[in-house]
Design a protein around this motif. Structure first.
Motif, PDB file in Angstrom:
ATOM      1  N   ASP A  47     -58.955  19.932  88.477  1.00  0.00           N
ATOM      2  CA  ASP A  47     -57.875  19.005  87.789  1.00  0.00           C
ATOM      3  C   ASP A  47     -57.792  18.022  88.747  1.00  0.00           C
ATOM      4  O   ASP A  47     -56.924  17.926  89.461  1.00  0.00           O
ATOM      5  CB  ASP A  47     -56.432  20.229  87.911  1.00  0.00           C
ATOM      6  CG  ASP A  47     -56.335  20.758  89.237  1.00  0.00           C
ATOM      7  OD1 ASP A  47     -56.981  20.470  90.059  1.00  0.00           O
ATOM      8  OD2 ASP A  47     -55.515  21.509  89.237  1.00  0.00           O
ATOM      9  N   HIS A 136     -56.060  20.205  96.984  1.00  0.00           N
ATOM     10  CA  HIS A 136     -55.692  18.955  97.333  1.00  0.00           C
ATOM     11  C   HIS A 136     -55.010  18.572  98.678  1.00  0.00           C
ATOM     12  O   HIS A 136     -55.013  19.546  99.324  1.00  0.00           O
ATOM     13  CB  HIS A 136     -54.891  18.673  96.172  1.00  0.00           C
ATOM     14  CG  HIS A 136     -55.461  18.738  94.586  1.00  0.00           C
ATOM     15  ND1 HIS A 136     -56.444  18.135  94.255  1.00  0.00           N
ATOM     16  CD2 HIS A 136     -55.162  19.836  94.004  1.00  0.00           C
ATOM     17  CE1 HIS A 136     -56.639  18.695  93.028  1.00  0.00           C
ATOM     18  NE2 HIS A 136     -56.181  19.524  92.981  1.00  0.00           N
ATOM     19  N   GLU A 152     -48.624  18.703  92.790  1.00  0.00           N
ATOM     20  CA  GLU A 152     -49.612  19.783  92.728  1.00  0.00           C
ATOM     21  C   GLU A 152     -49.865  19.989  94.342  1.00  0.00           C
ATOM     22  O   GLU A 152     -50.105  21.413  94.712  1.00  0.00           O
ATOM     23  CB  GLU A 152     -50.981  19.689  91.851  1.00  0.00           C
ATOM     24  CG  GLU A 152     -51.619  21.057  91.912  1.00  0.00           C
ATOM     25  CD  GLU A 152     -53.113  20.865  91.456  1.00  0.00           C
ATOM     26  OE1 GLU A 152     -53.336  19.763  90.988  1.00  0.00           O
ATOM     27  OE2 GLU A 152     -53.811  21.827  91.791  1.00  0.00           O
ATOM     28  N   ASN A 156     -48.975  23.842  95.421  1.00  0.00           N
ATOM     29  CA  ASN A 156     -50.006  24.716  96.048  1.00  0.00           C
ATOM     30  C   ASN A 156     -50.017  25.390  97.547  1.00  0.00           C
ATOM     31  O   ASN A 156     -49.879  26.321  97.960  1.00  0.00           O
ATOM     32  CB  ASN A 156     -51.350  24.026  96.039  1.00  0.00           C
ATOM     33  CG  ASN A 156     -52.008  23.577  94.626  1.00  0.00           C
ATOM     34  OD1 ASN A 156     -51.365  24.089  93.553  1.00  0.00           O
ATOM     35  ND2 ASN A 156     -52.882  22.844  94.437  1.00  0.00           N
ATOM     36  N   HIS A 205     -54.432  26.549  92.735  1.00  0.00           N
ATOM     37  CA  HIS A 205     -54.302  25.139  92.007  1.00  0.00           C
ATOM     38  C   HIS A 205     -53.388  25.506  90.988  1.00  0.00           C
ATOM     39  O   HIS A 205     -52.899  26.676  90.424  1.00  0.00           O
ATOM     40  CB  HIS A 205     -55.544  25.130  91.573  1.00  0.00           C
ATOM     41  CG  HIS A 205     -56.614  24.428  92.359  1.00  0.00           C
ATOM     42  ND1 HIS A 205     -56.911  22.923  92.427  1.00  0.00           N
ATOM     43  CD2 HIS A 205     -57.267  24.991  93.308  1.00  0.00           C
ATOM     44  CE1 HIS A 205     -57.653  22.842  93.517  1.00  0.00           C
ATOM     45  NE2 HIS A 205     -58.018  23.691  94.067  1.00  0.00           N
ATOM     46  N   HIS A 206     -52.802  24.368  90.331  1.00  0.00           N
ATOM     47  CA  HIS A 206     -51.995  24.271  88.990  1.00  0.00           C
ATOM     48  C   HIS A 206     -52.860  23.313  88.071  1.00  0.00           C
ATOM     49  O   HIS A 206     -53.011  22.237  88.579  1.00  0.00           O
ATOM     50  CB  HIS A 206     -50.546  24.057  89.459  1.00  0.00           C
ATOM     51  CG  HIS A 206     -50.051  25.243  90.040  1.00  0.00           C
ATOM     52  ND1 HIS A 206     -50.105  25.479  91.214  1.00  0.00           N
ATOM     53  CD2 HIS A 206     -49.228  26.166  89.480  1.00  0.00           C
ATOM     54  CE1 HIS A 206     -49.465  26.616  91.861  1.00  0.00           C
ATOM     55  NE2 HIS A 206     -48.974  27.120  90.452  1.00  0.00           N
ATOM     56  N   GLU A 292     -56.170  28.587  88.711  1.00  0.00           N
ATOM     57  CA  GLU A 292     -55.375  27.638  88.003  1.00  0.00           C
ATOM     58  C   GLU A 292     -54.173  28.598  87.289  1.00  0.00           C
ATOM     59  O   GLU A 292     -54.305  29.301  86.337  1.00  0.00           O
ATOM     60  CB  GLU A 292     -56.004  26.857  86.805  1.00  0.00           C
ATOM     61  CG  GLU A 292     -57.033  25.988  87.436  1.00  0.00           C
ATOM     62  CD  GLU A 292     -56.563  24.529  88.126  1.00  0.00           C
ATOM     63  OE1 GLU A 292     -55.420  24.508  88.238  1.00  0.00           O
ATOM     64  OE2 GLU A 292     -57.262  23.837  88.347  1.00  0.00           O
TER      65      GLU A 292
HETATM   66 ZN   LIG Z   1     -55.698  21.461  91.608  1.00  0.00          ZN
END
Ligand SMILES: [Zn+2]
Length: 357
Positions: A47, A136, A152, A156, A205-206, A292
């Motif tokens: 992402d 990230h 995010e 996270n 993650h999202h 995710e």
């Molecule tokens: Zn991510």
């Protein structure tokens, strides 16, 4: 929106508490400052970051006390790693780093941007069954940003801290690749887990952008395909357990307008060349899965992700899956046979090392 009972414990307790509980270690003294700059060539995120217009990167606000590096031998020879030195340390400013060597001044370490630096002290991280990886971080790599402003990289990190707590309650030792809002390369995250010889690495993650409406959570779990046969099998089982536990837990939330892709599930995502598309799946040697949890870009899901209740439920489900991976033969569920093809962009993202001490 959230159909789960409330619980009082906040997932946002202090960094020191999380680290001590996760690493099961004690501490001592502090000193100096070093920073290194490097450039990332590993932007093949599931992402990709929105352009980084977020606030400047900071370092963890509540650094733990650490132990001075133990003295060298009387003849001044520095012991190399592998002769009793820890594979990793938590620096005085609270940054987890792999140890490359002992020096007269302390430890030579691999920085988050894949430079080298000396630190005079560090809390030893001797081993960890599980390494968590909050995706990230830092001003250049925010990850997805929700319509409600939820970022995010922060989500996270919050969820990873809650998972560390849940693992500690289950007696599972764990470490994390990132303890605050700073840059860290995929290659360094992977090398950290490999240095610790972790039983598994779970990257958190999202997702974005939003896809079709879905009647069920659109969670996706990416697993390894181009690695040793046993690692491939273990990665699939870890991914299947994460998918099973997380989707079951999220489905219990009422009135969420989920989104997802038709092939959502436990996936192998390959480049046209045939290797694993995502750096966090391709790079580690240890068993790895990347989750995710849902779509931060979807307003309904973003509102859910901003709640303490989501963090609690998602953290419990993640820890349950890891517990089952370590302590049962359950196979997991949600496997998608057909690999997805994805060719990530190859642009470079800057990487600013945090202050290490
Ligand atoms: Zn991510």
């Amino acid at each position: 929106m959230a159909g789960q009972p409330a619980r009082s414990r906040s997932p946002e307790a202090s960094l020191e508490r999380h680290l001590r509980r996760a690493l099961l270690l004690g501490g001592g003294a502090v000193f100096l400052v070093l920073a290194v700059f490097a450039c990332s060539d590993d932007t093949d995120d599931p992402d990709p970051a929105q352009t980084a217009e977020a606030a400047a990167a900071g370092s963890p606000s509540d650094p733990p006390a650490v132990e001075p590096a133990p003295p060298l031998a009387a003849d001044g020879t520095g012991a190399s790693t592998g002769s009793g030195d820890p594979p990793a340390v938590l620096t005085p400013s609270g940054i987890p780093v792999a140890v490359l060597d002992r020096t007269a001044a302390g430890y030579l370490v691999r920085t988050p941007c894949d430079g080298t630096a000396e630190v005079s002290a560090g809390m030893p991280i001797e081993s960890a069954q599980i390494v968590l990886d909050p995706g990230h971080g830092g001003r250049w790599d925010t990850g997805a940003v929700g319509p409600n402003g939820l970022v995010e990289r922060d989500l996270n990190l919050t969820l990873s801290r809650a998972v560390l707590d849940e693992l500690a309650e289950r007696g599972i030792s764990a470490a994390t690749t990132r303890t605050g809002d700073y840059s860290i390369l995929h290659s360094v995250r992977a090398a950290f887990a490999d240095a610790l010889g972790a039983d598994a690495l779970v990257s958190i993650h999202h997702n974005a952008p939003t896809w079709s409406p879905s009647s069920v959570p659109g969670s996706e779990v990416y697993v390894q395909s181009r690695t040793a046969e046993q690692v491939r099998a273990d990665s699939a089982r870890l991914g299947g357990l994460l998918y099973e536990e997380i989707t079951a837990a999220l489905a219990a939330f009422d009135d969420i307008a989920w989104s997802g892709l038709p092939d959502a599930g436990v996936l192998r995502v390959l480049r046209s060349e045939g290797d694993d598309a995502y750096g966090m799946i391709r790079r580690p040697s240890v068993v790895t899965a990347l989750v995710e949890y849902g779509y931060l870009s979807n307003p309904s899901e973003a509102r859910l992700f901003a709640t303490d209740e989501y963090i609690r439920v998602a953290a419990e489900a993640t820890a349950d899956a890891i517990d089952a991976y370590l302590h049962s033969d359950r196979p997991g569920a949600g496997f998608v046979q057909q690999p997805r093809t994805f060719n990530p962009r190859s642009a470079s993202t800057p990487c600013d090392d945090p202050v290490l001490e």
